[in-house]
Write a protein that holds these residues in place. Structure first.
Motif, short mmCIF file in Angstrom:
data_model
loop_
_atom_site.label_atom_id
_atom_site.label_comp_id
_atom_site.label_asym_id
_atom_site.label_seq_id
_atom_site.Cartn_x
_atom_site.Cartn_y
_atom_site.Cartn_z
N ILE A 31 0.83 -1.20 0.00
CA ILE A 31 0.00 0.00 0.00
C ILE A 31 0.87 1.25 0.00
CG2 ILE A 31 -1.70 1.32 1.34
CD1 ILE A 31 -2.75 -1.44 2.33
N MET A 32 1.90 1.26 0.85
CA MET A 32 2.80 2.42 0.90
C MET A 32 3.58 2.56 -0.40
SD MET A 32 2.45 4.20 3.59
CE MET A 32 3.93 5.15 3.71
N LEU A 33 3.97 1.45 -1.00
CA LEU A 33 4.67 1.52 -2.29
C LEU A 33 3.79 2.13 -3.37
CD1 LEU A 33 6.72 -1.77 -2.58
CD2 LEU A 33 7.56 0.54 -2.90
N SER A 34 2.52 1.78 -3.39
CA SER A 34 1.64 2.34 -4.42
C SER A 34 1.36 3.82 -4.16
CB SER A 34 0.34 1.55 -4.49
OG SER A 34 -0.39 1.72 -3.30
N ILE A 35 1.31 4.23 -2.91
CA ILE A 35 1.04 5.62 -2.59
C ILE A 35 2.28 6.49 -2.84
CG2 ILE A 35 0.53 7.23 -0.70
CD1 ILE A 35 -1.27 5.04 0.48
N LEU A 36 3.43 6.06 -2.34
CA LEU A 36 4.63 6.88 -2.40
C LEU A 36 5.45 6.69 -3.67
CD1 LEU A 36 5.96 6.55 1.25
CD2 LEU A 36 4.74 8.47 0.24
N GLY A 37 5.49 5.50 -4.20
CA GLY A 37 6.40 5.19 -5.30
C GLY A 37 7.67 4.58 -4.72
N GLN A 38 8.46 3.97 -5.59
CA GLN A 38 9.61 3.20 -5.13
C GLN A 38 10.70 4.08 -4.51
OE1 GLN A 38 11.18 0.58 -8.07
NE2 GLN A 38 12.57 -0.41 -6.66
N SER A 39 11.04 5.19 -5.14
CA SER A 39 12.14 6.01 -4.63
C SER A 39 11.75 6.72 -3.33
CB SER A 39 12.57 7.04 -5.67
OG SER A 39 11.50 7.91 -5.98
N GLU A 40 10.52 7.23 -3.25
CA GLU A 40 10.08 7.89 -2.02
C GLU A 40 9.91 6.89 -0.89
OE1 GLU A 40 6.66 10.21 -2.81
OE2 GLU A 40 7.75 11.66 -4.03
N TYR A 41 9.50 5.67 -1.21
CA TYR A 41 9.39 4.65 -0.17
C TYR A 41 10.78 4.28 0.36
CZ TYR A 41 8.22 0.42 2.35
OH TYR A 41 8.08 -0.51 3.33
N GLY A 42 11.78 4.29 -0.52
CA GLY A 42 13.15 4.05 -0.07
C GLY A 42 13.62 5.11 0.89
N LEU A 43 13.32 6.37 0.59
CA LEU A 43 13.66 7.46 1.51
C LEU A 43 12.90 7.34 2.83
CD1 LEU A 43 13.80 10.50 -0.91
CD2 LEU A 43 15.71 9.42 0.26
N TYR A 44 11.65 6.93 2.75
CA TYR A 44 10.83 6.72 3.94
C TYR A 44 11.43 5.62 4.81
CZ TYR A 44 6.72 5.25 6.62
OH TYR A 44 5.86 4.87 7.61
N SER A 45 11.85 4.53 4.20
CA SER A 45 12.46 3.43 4.95
C SER A 45 13.80 3.85 5.55
CB SER A 45 12.67 2.21 4.05
OG SER A 45 11.45 1.72 3.60
N LEU A 46 14.59 4.60 4.80
CA LEU A 46 15.87 5.08 5.30
C LEU A 46 15.67 6.01 6.50
CD1 LEU A 46 18.96 5.27 4.91
CD2 LEU A 46 18.51 7.25 3.46
N SER A 47 14.71 6.91 6.40
CA SER A 47 14.47 7.82 7.52
C SER A 47 13.97 7.06 8.75
CB SER A 47 13.48 8.92 7.13
OG SER A 47 12.22 8.37 6.87
N ASN A 48 13.15 6.03 8.56
CA ASN A 48 12.70 5.22 9.69
C ASN A 48 13.87 4.48 10.34
OD1 ASN A 48 10.04 5.91 9.72
ND2 ASN A 48 9.38 4.17 8.49
#
Length: 72
Positions: A31-48
């Motif tokens: 769900i998060m991948l579809s909302i954010l996209g792959q690159s933004e989800y990567g940044l989201y995971s890195l920040s977490n």
């Protein structure tokens, strides 16, 4: 006998919590991948990850500061 039933219920709830903790990320990630996209989800995971490491570093810092302030 009541303590034994409470112990069994606590163990069962612990296993249910463990199961939900494993299942929710499996449902949440697509769900998060579809909302954010792959690159933004990567940044989201890195920040977490960075926030998690910082919180681990901060875990014992408050008590250590208090101890050294009172000591000196």
């Amino acid at each position: 006998m009541k303590d034994r039933n409470e112990l069994k219920a606590g163990a069962l709830l612990s296993y249910v919590n463990l199961g939900f903790s494993c299942i929710i990320p499996l449902l949440y990630t697509p769900i998060m991948l579809s909302i954010l996209g792959q690159s933004e989800y990567g940044l989201y995971s890195l920040s977490n990850s960075v926030i998690s490491y910082l919180s681990l570093l901060n875990f014992g810092m408050g008590t250590a500061v208090t101890r050294y302030i009172t000591k000196f």
